[in-house]
Design a protein around this motif. Structure first.
Motif, PDB file in Angstrom:
ATOM      1  N   PRO A  97       0.774  -1.165   0.091  1.00  0.00           N
ATOM      2  CA  PRO A  97       0.081  -0.030   0.023  1.00  0.00           C
ATOM      3  C   PRO A  97       0.945   1.408  -0.116  1.00  0.00           C
ATOM      4  N   ASN A  98       2.195   1.232   0.390  1.00  0.00           N
ATOM      5  CA  ASN A  98       3.041   2.176   0.471  1.00  0.00           C
ATOM      6  C   ASN A  98       3.821   2.538  -0.830  1.00  0.00           C
ATOM      7  N   CYS A  99       3.559   1.769  -1.710  1.00  0.00           N
ATOM      8  CA  CYS A  99       4.022   1.487  -3.088  1.00  0.00           C
ATOM      9  C   CYS A  99       5.661   0.904  -2.935  1.00  0.00           C
ATOM     10  N   ASP A 100       6.083   0.092  -1.929  1.00  0.00           N
ATOM     11  CA  ASP A 100       7.118  -0.589  -1.975  1.00  0.00           C
ATOM     12  C   ASP A 100       7.139  -1.724  -2.882  1.00  0.00           C
ATOM     13  N   LEU A 101       8.184  -2.343  -3.426  1.00  0.00           N
ATOM     14  CA  LEU A 101       8.205  -3.606  -4.021  1.00  0.00           C
ATOM     15  C   LEU A 101       8.589  -4.464  -2.875  1.00  0.00           C
ATOM     16  N   CYS A 102       7.733  -5.650  -2.899  1.00  0.00           N
ATOM     17  CA  CYS A 102       7.927  -6.692  -1.849  1.00  0.00           C
ATOM     18  C   CYS A 102       8.067  -7.972  -2.628  1.00  0.00           C
ATOM     19  N   PHE A 103       9.448  -8.474  -2.745  1.00  0.00           N
ATOM     20  CA  PHE A 103       9.577  -9.626  -3.437  1.00  0.00           C
ATOM     21  C   PHE A 103       9.614 -10.793  -2.581  1.00  0.00           C
ATOM     22  N   ASP A 104       9.374 -11.964  -3.144  1.00  0.00           N
ATOM     23  CA  ASP A 104       9.425 -13.311  -2.320  1.00  0.00           C
ATOM     24  C   ASP A 104      10.957 -13.975  -3.146  1.00  0.00           C
ATOM     25  N   SER A 105      11.919 -14.156  -1.934  1.00  0.00           N
ATOM     26  CA  SER A 105      13.251 -14.810  -2.620  1.00  0.00           C
ATOM     27  C   SER A 105      13.162 -15.774  -3.635  1.00  0.00           C
TER      28      SER A 105
END
Length: 85
Positions: free
Chosen positions: A71-79
């Motif tokens: 929601p904060n526009c960060d990119l959250c990746f799964d390794s």
């Protein structure tokens, strides 16, 4: 959809802050550029097209969900998703 709202935001891998996205879309982790994000949501890692961001904010890498845009526009990746070839 345009994803320039993700520029100047963070990059997380497995919920750990590892880097950021520069004002021009370059993605950095641990002080090194590892990829880039185009304004249209295309993702390149080491210069190679690997995926995109869907309109529902899922990050698709090599045809599988590998994260999401927070929601904060960060990119959250799964390794695990980043490691697939």
């Amino acid at each position: 959809m345009l994803y320039i709202h993700c520029y100047n935001k963070n990059v997380l891998i497995d919920n750990q802050l590892v880097g950021y996205i520069s004002p021009d879309g370059d993605m950095f982790a641990n002080g090194h550029k590892f990829g880039s994000l185009s304004p249209e949501g295309e993702i390149y890692i080491q210069g190679e097209y690997v995926g995109y961001i869907e309109d529902n904010d899922d990050i698709i890498i090599r045809d599988e969900v590998a994260g999401y845009v927070s929601p904060n526009c960060d990119l959250c990746f799964d390794s695990k998703g980043l490691m697939k070839k």
